[in-house]
Scaffold this motif. Structure first.
Motif, PDB file in Angstrom:
ATOM      1  N   ASP A  50       0.813  -1.215   0.000  1.00  0.00           N
ATOM      2  CA  ASP A  50       0.000   0.000   0.000  1.00  0.00           C
ATOM      3  C   ASP A  50       0.847   1.265   0.000  1.00  0.00           C
ATOM      4  O   ASP A  50       0.338   2.357  -0.305  1.00  0.00           O
ATOM      5  N   GLU A  51       2.115   1.142   0.353  1.00  0.00           N
ATOM      6  CA  GLU A  51       2.960   2.320   0.469  1.00  0.00           C
ATOM      7  C   GLU A  51       3.961   2.440  -0.674  1.00  0.00           C
ATOM      8  O   GLU A  51       4.781   3.361  -0.690  1.00  0.00           O
ATOM      9  N   MET A  52       3.906   1.527  -1.634  1.00  0.00           N
ATOM     10  CA  MET A  52       4.895   1.525  -2.719  1.00  0.00           C
ATOM     11  C   MET A  52       4.225   1.648  -4.079  1.00  0.00           C
ATOM     12  O   MET A  52       3.037   1.305  -4.244  1.00  0.00           O
ATOM     13  N   ASP A  53       4.991   2.077  -5.034  1.00  0.00           N
ATOM     14  CA  ASP A  53       4.516   2.176  -6.416  1.00  0.00           C
ATOM     15  C   ASP A  53       4.103   0.800  -6.925  1.00  0.00           C
ATOM     16  O   ASP A  53       4.813  -0.195  -6.708  1.00  0.00           O
ATOM     17  N   ASP A  54       2.973   0.733  -7.602  1.00  0.00           N
ATOM     18  CA  ASP A  54       2.461  -0.562  -8.065  1.00  0.00           C
ATOM     19  C   ASP A  54       3.426  -1.258  -9.014  1.00  0.00           C
ATOM     20  O   ASP A  54       3.580  -2.486  -8.959  1.00  0.00           O
ATOM     21  N   ASP A  55       4.061  -0.493  -9.898  1.00  0.00           N
ATOM     22  CA  ASP A  55       4.997  -1.100 -10.849  1.00  0.00           C
ATOM     23  C   ASP A  55       6.194  -1.707 -10.130  1.00  0.00           C
ATOM     24  O   ASP A  55       6.691  -2.774 -10.509  1.00  0.00           O
ATOM     25  N   LEU A  56       6.662  -1.028  -9.092  1.00  0.00           N
ATOM     26  CA  LEU A  56       7.783  -1.549  -8.307  1.00  0.00           C
ATOM     27  C   LEU A  56       7.409  -2.866  -7.649  1.00  0.00           C
ATOM     28  O   LEU A  56       8.171  -3.851  -7.699  1.00  0.00           O
ATOM     29  N   VAL A  57       6.231  -2.911  -7.056  1.00  0.00           N
ATOM     30  CA  VAL A  57       5.765  -4.133  -6.391  1.00  0.00           C
ATOM     31  C   VAL A  57       5.575  -5.245  -7.413  1.00  0.00           C
ATOM     32  O   VAL A  57       5.983  -6.397  -7.194  1.00  0.00           O
ATOM     33  N   GLU A  58       4.978  -4.911  -8.527  1.00  0.00           N
ATOM     34  CA  GLU A  58       4.729  -5.926  -9.554  1.00  0.00           C
ATOM     35  C   GLU A  58       6.033  -6.501 -10.104  1.00  0.00           C
ATOM     36  O   GLU A  58       6.154  -7.717 -10.311  1.00  0.00           O
ATOM     37  N   THR A  59       7.013  -5.647 -10.310  1.00  0.00           N
ATOM     38  CA  THR A  59       8.314  -6.113 -10.808  1.00  0.00           C
ATOM     39  C   THR A  59       8.976  -7.034  -9.789  1.00  0.00           C
ATOM     40  O   THR A  59       9.472  -8.114 -10.126  1.00  0.00           O
ATOM     41  N   GLY A  60       8.976  -6.620  -8.528  1.00  0.00           N
ATOM     42  CA  GLY A  60       9.656  -7.398  -7.501  1.00  0.00           C
ATOM     43  C   GLY A  60       8.997  -8.727  -7.193  1.00  0.00           C
ATOM     44  O   GLY A  60       9.689  -9.724  -6.960  1.00  0.00           O
ATOM     45  N   LEU A  61       7.682  -8.749  -7.191  1.00  0.00           N
ATOM     46  CA  LEU A  61       6.982  -9.971  -6.804  1.00  0.00           C
ATOM     47  C   LEU A  61       6.578 -10.832  -7.999  1.00  0.00           C
ATOM     48  O   LEU A  61       6.168 -11.982  -7.824  1.00  0.00           O
ATOM     49  N   GLY A  62       6.709 -10.296  -9.200  1.00  0.00           N
ATOM     50  CA  GLY A  62       6.332 -11.059 -10.388  1.00  0.00           C
ATOM     51  C   GLY A  62       7.480 -11.812 -11.009  1.00  0.00           C
ATOM     52  O   GLY A  62       7.290 -12.602 -11.950  1.00  0.00           O
ATOM     53  N   VAL A  63       8.672 -11.613 -10.504  1.00  0.00           N
ATOM     54  CA  VAL A  63       9.853 -12.256 -11.081  1.00  0.00           C
ATOM     55  C   VAL A  63       9.925 -13.717 -10.631  1.00  0.00           C
ATOM     56  O   VAL A  63       9.514 -14.070  -9.516  1.00  0.00           O
ATOM     57  N   HIS A  64      10.449 -14.582 -11.498  1.00  0.00           N
ATOM     58  CA  HIS A  64      10.565 -16.002 -11.154  1.00  0.00           C
ATOM     59  C   HIS A  64      11.787 -16.268 -10.284  1.00  0.00           C
ATOM     60  O   HIS A  64      12.792 -15.540 -10.367  1.00  0.00           O
ATOM     61  N   ARG A  65      11.692 -17.305  -9.471  1.00  0.00           N
ATOM     62  CA  ARG A  65      12.834 -17.722  -8.655  1.00  0.00           C
ATOM     63  C   ARG A  65      14.069 -17.983  -9.521  1.00  0.00           C
ATOM     64  O   ARG A  65      13.948 -18.488 -10.630  1.00  0.00           O
TER      65      ARG A  65
END
Length: 434
Positions: A50-65
């Motif tokens: 809720d406190e971060m840019d959506d694109d930043l969150v999506e990039t960080g959490l959408g990446v594969h292991r």
């Protein structure tokens, strides 16, 4: 230039850029954590959605292991994080995306069979336990080199493509060399002997050897690392002293410089540096002790080689490194010198770990006529080895030495089940790639 901060160096209050592999992602709803791994360890990256840019969150959490990423942000103290700190990201860059389906799990949560691991060795070495083995191997070799230099040795490099085999026989890998038949060298034995007749006198080499062995066991390889030593004016007792010094130095180096790796492998409490002198048993005493264990179906007699079961039975009784000396002349190579007072006995010796043989060595035959006679007795043509034998006519001093299996030393030191665990890319009867 690498301007990133290694995870082990990240301190609270720093503005840091870290880079490495995505080890794990834990999404807890409003907050998520990404664990980034580099060569020094791991660090937690915190995403407060809720406190971060959506694109930043999506990039960080959408990446594969196992993808490679770069993260920049503030380092904050967090006792609940795995390393006591975490990064609050200001930017996340995906440097190299990994496929979602991996052939093995570098986190170690899902085990993989050894063949699968060896087929994907790069991924396999991303596991802390596997990486620890090779960090220890590197320290072992560094310590061994330092010990050799302490003994006054010069490091040499000898040919790995040769016209004749060191010991002859069926264990040779033939190759075509500009229309001629040549072989991959089984050992630097003959070359290192020639060096002790030069101005160098005392030498060592750490390098590959090649043996076309039919054995396909957890302790045999077709390409191995040999740690070799040879010294002028040494007898077999001097050579055993040097061998003990080098092996002990390897253990000391690992104990002193690889505490983290030993902890990773679960060996921190049990790893011990050999402190006592290595006992020296004659071959005759060794077979008597093996026979007394009752472990063999048939009793050993003079001239028998020691079977694996016999070595293990004796090793259990000895409980430490030990030498077997005074082997029968008939079962040692042509270049091993016989005892002066008994030609039936050789100056050959083996260094044994309780679980297997590590070293073969002895005093060498330095007298030209005796050396040529030894060739003939073993069915070898002295003329094929003229480059070697002729030098013994020009003043060859008494000398002795040995060869130590590098992978076997790592294997026995760490209690590995299979020697292939100690090799980055093993070569055996079934494996030529990767």
């Amino acid at each position: 230039m690498d301007e990133r901060t290694y995870t082990a160096d990240a301190e609270p209050g720093d503005e840091a850029t870290v880079a490495g592999w995505v080890h794990e992602i834990r999404d807890l709803g409003g907050i998520a954590f990404l664990i980034l791994r580099d060569t020094t360890g791991k660090i937690q990256v915190k995403f407060e959605k809720d406190e971060m840019d959506d694109d930043l969150v999506e990039t960080g959490l959408g990446v594969h292991r196992e993808s490679v990423i770069r993260v920049a942000g503030a380092v904050e103290e967090e006792e609940r994080a795995p390393t006591g700190v975490e990064i609050v990201p200001e930017s996340v860059e995906v440097v190299a995306e990994a496929d979602p389906e991996l052939p093995l799990d570098p986190s170690g949560k899902v085990d993989a069979e050894l063949p699968t691991r060896l087929d994907n060795r790069t991924l396999d070495l991303r596991k802390d336990e596997v990486k620890a083995i090779f960090e220890i191997r590197a320290e072992l070799l560094r310590s061994v080199r330092e010990a050799f230099r302490g003994l006054g040795c010069t490091e040499i490099n000898t040919p790995k493509i040769v016209a004749t085999g060191t010991e002859g026989g069926t264990e040779l890998f033939p190759i075509t060399y500009f229309g001629q038949e040549a072989f991959m060298n089984q050992s630097p034995q003959l070359f290192k002997q020639l060096m002790v007749g030069s101005g160098l006198e005392r030498v060592f080499e750490i390098g590959p050897i090649f043996r076309a062995e039919e054995h396909n066991t957890p302790r045999h390889l077709n390409e191995a690392t040999s740690i070799d030593f040879e010294s002028a004016f040494f007898d077999e007792s001097d050579a055993m002293d040097a061998c003990e010094t080098v092996v002990r130095a390897a253990y000391e180096g690992v104990a002193e410089n690889c505490a983290t790796e030993l902890e990773t492998l679960g060996l921190a409490e049990t790893f011990e540096v050999p402190e006592e002198s290595f006992p020296r048993l004659s071959y005759e005493e060794a077979i008597e002790r093996i026979n007394a264990t009752g472990e063999l179906d048939e009793q050993l007699v003079w001239g028998d080689d020691l079977p694996t079961e016999g070595e293990r039975a004796l090793g259990e009784e000895m409980g430490q490194h030990y030498f077997i000396t005074e082997w029968p002349s008939e079962i040692k190579p042509f270049y091993i010198k016989d005892k002066e007072d008994d030609e039936q006995l050789s100056t050959g010796f083996d260094l044994m770990h309780p679980s297997m043989e590590l070293v073969s060595g002895g005093q060498r035959e330095h007298r030209y006529e005796h050396l040529v006679a030894g060739f003939e007795q073993q069915g070898l043509d002295p003329e094929a080895f003229e480059y070697y034998t002729k030098m013994f006519r020009y003043g060859m001093p008494p000398h002795a030495g040995w060869g130590l299996g590098g992978e076997r030393l790592v294997m026995t030191m760490l209690g590995l089940d299979n020697i292939r665990e100690a090799v980055l890319f093993p070569r055996d009867r079934q494996r030529l790639s990767p």
